[in-house]
Design a protein around this motif. Sequence first.
Motif, PDB file in Angstrom:
ATOM      1  N   ALA A 135      71.980  54.548 -23.371  1.00  0.00           N
ATOM      2  CA  ALA A 135      71.394  55.846 -23.696  1.00  0.00           C
ATOM      3  C   ALA A 135      70.617  55.722 -24.996  1.00  0.00           C
ATOM      4  CB  ALA A 135      72.478  56.911 -23.834  1.00  0.00           C
ATOM      5  N   THR A 136      69.630  56.597 -25.175  1.00  0.00           N
ATOM      6  CA  THR A 136      68.893  56.654 -26.432  1.00  0.00           C
ATOM      7  C   THR A 136      69.122  58.004 -27.094  1.00  0.00           C
ATOM      8  OG1 THR A 136      66.821  57.571 -25.534  1.00  0.00           O
ATOM      9  CG2 THR A 136      67.105  55.158 -25.454  1.00  0.00           C
ATOM     10  N   GLU A 137      69.066  58.012 -28.419  1.00  0.00           N
ATOM     11  CA  GLU A 137      69.242  59.227 -29.216  1.00  0.00           C
ATOM     12  C   GLU A 137      68.357  59.102 -30.453  1.00  0.00           C
ATOM     13  OE1 GLU A 137      69.836  62.623 -30.736  1.00  0.00           O
ATOM     14  OE2 GLU A 137      70.963  62.230 -28.898  1.00  0.00           O
ATOM     15  N   SER A 138      67.648  60.166 -30.782  1.00  0.00           N
ATOM     16  CA  SER A 138      66.706  60.109 -31.908  1.00  0.00           C
ATOM     17  C   SER A 138      67.225  60.754 -33.184  1.00  0.00           C
ATOM     18  CB  SER A 138      65.390  60.792 -31.519  1.00  0.00           C
ATOM     19  OG  SER A 138      65.610  62.173 -31.239  1.00  0.00           O
ATOM     20  N   TRP A 139      68.244  61.605 -33.068  1.00  0.00           N
ATOM     21  CA  TRP A 139      68.692  62.367 -34.237  1.00  0.00           C
ATOM     22  C   TRP A 139      69.918  61.694 -34.837  1.00  0.00           C
ATOM     23  CZ3 TRP A 139      71.587  67.544 -34.818  1.00  0.00           C
ATOM     24  CH2 TRP A 139      71.238  68.148 -36.029  1.00  0.00           C
ATOM     25  N   PRO A 140      69.814  61.148 -36.045  1.00  0.00           N
ATOM     26  CA  PRO A 140      70.926  60.388 -36.635  1.00  0.00           C
ATOM     27  C   PRO A 140      72.280  61.101 -36.640  1.00  0.00           C
ATOM     28  CG  PRO A 140      68.942  60.022 -37.907  1.00  0.00           C
ATOM     29  CD  PRO A 140      68.601  61.088 -36.895  1.00  0.00           C
ATOM     30  N   PRO A 141      72.371  62.411 -36.949  1.00  0.00           N
ATOM     31  CA  PRO A 141      73.691  63.053 -36.936  1.00  0.00           C
ATOM     32  C   PRO A 141      74.389  62.987 -35.582  1.00  0.00           C
ATOM     33  CG  PRO A 141      72.113  64.425 -38.100  1.00  0.00           C
ATOM     34  CD  PRO A 141      71.328  63.332 -37.442  1.00  0.00           C
ATOM     35  N   ASN A 142      73.617  62.816 -34.511  1.00  0.00           N
ATOM     36  CA  ASN A 142      74.214  62.782 -33.172  1.00  0.00           C
ATOM     37  C   ASN A 142      74.655  61.393 -32.745  1.00  0.00           C
ATOM     38  OD1 ASN A 142      73.938  65.487 -32.791  1.00  0.00           O
ATOM     39  ND2 ASN A 142      72.338  65.369 -31.254  1.00  0.00           N
ATOM     40  N   LEU A 143      74.229  60.360 -33.473  1.00  0.00           N
ATOM     41  CA  LEU A 143      74.457  58.994 -33.003  1.00  0.00           C
ATOM     42  C   LEU A 143      75.937  58.652 -32.853  1.00  0.00           C
ATOM     43  CD1 LEU A 143      71.725  56.884 -34.807  1.00  0.00           C
ATOM     44  CD2 LEU A 143      72.081  57.076 -32.338  1.00  0.00           C
ATOM     45  N   GLU A 144      76.720  58.890 -33.900  1.00  0.00           N
ATOM     46  CA  GLU A 144      78.130  58.527 -33.828  1.00  0.00           C
ATOM     47  C   GLU A 144      78.878  59.369 -32.799  1.00  0.00           C
ATOM     48  OE1 GLU A 144      79.546  55.855 -35.029  1.00  0.00           O
ATOM     49  OE2 GLU A 144      77.508  55.388 -35.664  1.00  0.00           O
ATOM     50  N   ILE A 145      78.505  60.649 -32.705  1.00  0.00           N
ATOM     51  CA  ILE A 145      79.102  61.510 -31.679  1.00  0.00           C
ATOM     52  C   ILE A 145      78.815  60.929 -30.301  1.00  0.00           C
ATOM     53  CG2 ILE A 145      79.044  63.805 -30.627  1.00  0.00           C
ATOM     54  CD1 ILE A 145      78.246  64.916 -33.381  1.00  0.00           C
ATOM     55  N   ALA A 146      77.565  60.553 -30.087  1.00  0.00           N
ATOM     56  CA  ALA A 146      77.159  60.014 -28.794  1.00  0.00           C
ATOM     57  C   ALA A 146      77.884  58.713 -28.484  1.00  0.00           C
ATOM     58  CB  ALA A 146      75.645  59.795 -28.784  1.00  0.00           C
ATOM     59  N   ARG A 147      78.007  57.847 -29.479  1.00  0.00           N
ATOM     60  CA  ARG A 147      78.672  56.560 -29.249  1.00  0.00           C
ATOM     61  C   ARG A 147      80.144  56.754 -28.911  1.00  0.00           C
ATOM     62  NH1 ARG A 147      75.132  54.051 -34.159  1.00  0.00           N
ATOM     63  NH2 ARG A 147      73.453  53.201 -32.858  1.00  0.00           N
TER      64      ARG A 147
END
Length: 254
Positions: free
Chosen positions: A75-87
């Motif tokens: 998956a890709t994510e562009s917004w840094p605050p969401n990265l760890e949540i997404a991972r």
Amino acid sequence: MRSFEELVAEGEAISVEGWDFSWFEGRATEERPSWGYQKLIGTRMATAEAALDIQTGGEVLAGIPIPTAPSRLAATESWPPNLEIARRNLAPHGGTVVEVADDAPLPFDPESFDLVVSRHPTVVIWPEIARVLRSGGVYLSQQIGSGTVIELTEYMMGPQPVGTGRSTEKAVASAESVGLSVVQVRPESLRMEFFDIAAVVHFLRKVIWIVPDFTVERYRDRLLALHEQIQRDGVFVATSERFLFEAQKPGAVS
């Protein structure tokens, strides 16, 4: 009855990180498209070998049953605050999340995936989708249509032109221009309801393209007028435009 200032303060205080909309329960509603995107994606994932979710951090993928997850999931994510949540959310599925700007090239080899999905992409980089799809691979997306929530935009900003950048016609032309064959396009207009001004404030902070320059101070007068209207009528009604879009890369599945 809570005051305008109290409700606005609450709408400002709620975090806008992530794409969890559970806070809106009882305060706003949005009709769901008839095709059931998450269930549909889960069905497609069950037959995919390698899948990519673009611009969502795998938010929808995290909700599919683990046994149906493909052997390769990204998956890709562009917004840094969401990265760890997404991972964290995608880890149980064995998936990886890569930080990529929405308008940047995808950091994957050509013909890497037999399924590429995206829910509400901010921008669709069609040449990149065609590049990373395998022959016979499918792009499946739920997209935001032109004029979505125009009622709220115009309440805040006055009359606005409805652009064609998110039209189904443009999506079809763009997909075909990179060699993809359009399989289906299903548009629907869906009812949205806001039951207090806190929900409006939080929504406009979270979905920033509805009123691009939104701040409470800049729009305080319009917010107060809308608060009074909601108190009088019990609800503010808007319309969200959605369409399901499916396209396939020609050739046999490799």
